[in-house]
Design an enzyme around this catalytic site. Sequence first.
Site, PDB file in Angstrom:
ATOM      1  N   TRP A 109       0.824  -1.212   0.000  1.00  0.00           N
ATOM      2  CA  TRP A 109       0.000   0.000   0.000  1.00  0.00           C
ATOM      3  C   TRP A 109       0.853   1.255   0.000  1.00  0.00           C
ATOM      4  O   TRP A 109       0.511   2.255  -0.638  1.00  0.00           O
ATOM      5  CB  TRP A 109      -1.018  -0.021   1.148  1.00  0.00           C
ATOM      6  CG  TRP A 109      -2.027  -1.084   0.875  1.00  0.00           C
ATOM      7  CD1 TRP A 109      -2.139  -2.295   1.492  1.00  0.00           C
ATOM      8  CD2 TRP A 109      -3.013  -1.089  -0.172  1.00  0.00           C
ATOM      9  NE1 TRP A 109      -3.132  -3.046   0.916  1.00  0.00           N
ATOM     10  CE2 TRP A 109      -3.684  -2.332  -0.101  1.00  0.00           C
ATOM     11  CE3 TRP A 109      -3.390  -0.178  -1.156  1.00  0.00           C
ATOM     12  CZ2 TRP A 109      -4.721  -2.674  -0.988  1.00  0.00           C
ATOM     13  CZ3 TRP A 109      -4.420  -0.513  -2.031  1.00  0.00           C
ATOM     14  CH2 TRP A 109      -5.063  -1.746  -1.946  1.00  0.00           C
TER      15      TRP A 109
ATOM     16  N   ASP B  87      -1.731   6.497   6.559  1.00  0.00           N
ATOM     17  CA  ASP B  87      -2.835   5.733   5.974  1.00  0.00           C
ATOM     18  C   ASP B  87      -3.207   4.641   6.982  1.00  0.00           C
ATOM     19  O   ASP B  87      -2.578   3.595   7.027  1.00  0.00           O
ATOM     20  CB  ASP B  87      -2.387   5.130   4.637  1.00  0.00           C
ATOM     21  CG  ASP B  87      -3.403   4.128   4.091  1.00  0.00           C
ATOM     22  OD1 ASP B  87      -4.509   4.014   4.657  1.00  0.00           O
ATOM     23  OD2 ASP B  87      -3.072   3.444   3.093  1.00  0.00           O
TER      24      ASP B  87
ATOM     25  N   LYS C  76     -12.949  -1.686   6.905  1.00  0.00           N
ATOM     26  CA  LYS C  76     -12.318  -2.701   7.762  1.00  0.00           C
ATOM     27  C   LYS C  76     -12.772  -2.510   9.209  1.00  0.00           C
ATOM     28  O   LYS C  76     -13.543  -3.313   9.726  1.00  0.00           O
ATOM     29  CB  LYS C  76     -10.808  -2.633   7.635  1.00  0.00           C
ATOM     30  CG  LYS C  76     -10.361  -2.902   6.191  1.00  0.00           C
ATOM     31  CD  LYS C  76      -9.029  -2.303   5.898  1.00  0.00           C
ATOM     32  CE  LYS C  76      -8.732  -2.122   4.442  1.00  0.00           C
ATOM     33  NZ  LYS C  76      -8.720  -3.311   3.619  1.00  0.00           N
TER      34      LYS C  76
HETATM   35  N1  PMP Z   1      -4.458   1.468   2.199  1.00  0.00           N
HETATM   36  C1  PMP Z   1      -4.533   0.312   2.887  1.00  0.00           C
HETATM   37  C2  PMP Z   1      -3.618   0.118   4.063  1.00  0.00           C
HETATM   38  C3  PMP Z   1      -5.454  -0.668   2.521  1.00  0.00           C
HETATM   39  O1  PMP Z   1      -5.523  -1.817   3.204  1.00  0.00           O
HETATM   40  C4  PMP Z   1      -6.303  -0.438   1.414  1.00  0.00           C
HETATM   41  C5  PMP Z   1      -7.358  -1.433   0.985  1.00  0.00           C
HETATM   42  N2  PMP Z   1      -7.175  -2.723   1.299  1.00  0.00           N
HETATM   43  C6  PMP Z   1      -6.174   0.770   0.718  1.00  0.00           C
HETATM   44  C7  PMP Z   1      -5.251   1.691   1.145  1.00  0.00           C
HETATM   45  C8  PMP Z   1      -7.025   1.072  -0.488  1.00  0.00           C
HETATM   46  O2  PMP Z   1      -8.332   1.308  -0.137  1.00  0.00           O
HETATM   47  P1  PMP Z   1      -9.455   1.583  -1.233  1.00  0.00           P
HETATM   48  O3  PMP Z   1      -9.575   0.336  -2.064  1.00  0.00           O
HETATM   49  O4  PMP Z   1     -10.685   1.824  -0.410  1.00  0.00           O
HETATM   50  O5  PMP Z   1      -9.049   2.758  -2.027  1.00  0.00           O
END
Ligand code: PMP
Length: 360
Positions: free
Chosen positions: A102, A172, A196
């Site tokens: 991420w 994040d 989550k």
């Molecule tokens: N950051 C993290 C730490 C995540 O776990 C996720 C999704 N699993 C995201 C960003 C991306 O989220 P989204 O698909 O809602 O944009």
Amino acid sequence: MTRACNFSAGPAALPEEVLKQAQAELLEWGSARASVMEISHRSREFMDLAEESEQDLRDLMSIPANYRVLFLQGGATQHFAQIPMNFANPQQSADYIVTGAWGEKAVREGSPYAQVRVAASSLDSAYTRIPARESWDLDPNARFVHYTPNETIHGVEFQDIPDIGGAPLIADMSSDILSRPIDVSRFGMIYAGAQKNIGASGLVILIIRDDLLERCPDSIARIFNYAQHAAGHSLFNTPNTFGWYLSSLVFKWLKAQGGVAAIGERNRAKAKLLYSTIDKSDFYSNPVEPSARSWMNIPFFLARPVLDAIFLAEAAEAGMLGLKGHRELGGMRASIYNAITLSQVSRLTEFMEDFSRRHE
Ligand code: PMP
């Protein structure tokens, strides 16, 4: 059919009490005489919900008064781009600490809008650790430092908030928000997708310090401008009203559980049980350095990958879902967010022990 025990990484299990309440209120919510989905976001009823849910989140996280809380449409990925758009420009540098997939994505999406620098990365260890703080190559002129306290795919989590000097720290927290107490005042900004630990996908929560909002440039479209959303109390355009409502129920549920400190102790116990089951066997393994192991997302591998499909099929038969590892890593992953109970984790560990005995 009965509801399964759901170890999905996200969208993830919600507390059953919350789902039942939403079900009971679906047709007529409070005094609205309609569903919460069917009324104006500017109605008195919805504005009351907006205010109360923000206050509940402020109470749960002890958010200081000099931070704004926003409930916006979308997900964290959008903010990978929007953060440098608001707080930097293509000539200014921004530091990124990359400890998993991420963080990598944040770098990629942010690159058009700032001089993105990877100030530290643990790619060389296949993201199984956090790079030693002394090795971070921070730029004293960076407009902000971005990191991912919990990497959902690699199962790597910072146990402490890093000390980075003067630049605002941006986190994040999509997969660790509300999982244990944190000191919000150490951050310039925290953001998290809701799917989550907060509720349903399509909603993102941002907690931004006032002085950062003063940096948001007029040159970007208002819909991307955080200061604009703060001035409009997250009602600049139509928010995800149902998602916001669900999050309000989750906040009440969390308060009833004893708040973030109590849920944090539960999360510690859940993670300890699962890691000890993995570590004491030769049948299962987790590659992450113990000091960097996540409480929320626990990847594990079977010594003989030919058994993966059988493991998943038997787990599903036993009522346990969402255990297939992310496609980048393979193997298994159990996500044990706030809504997962200790007894559900022990159901999983009993299954794992039984499976290893039968397939050794
Ligand atoms: N950051 C993290 C730490 C995540 O776990 C996720 C999704 N699993 C995201 C960003 C991306 O989220 P989204 O698909 O809602 O944009």
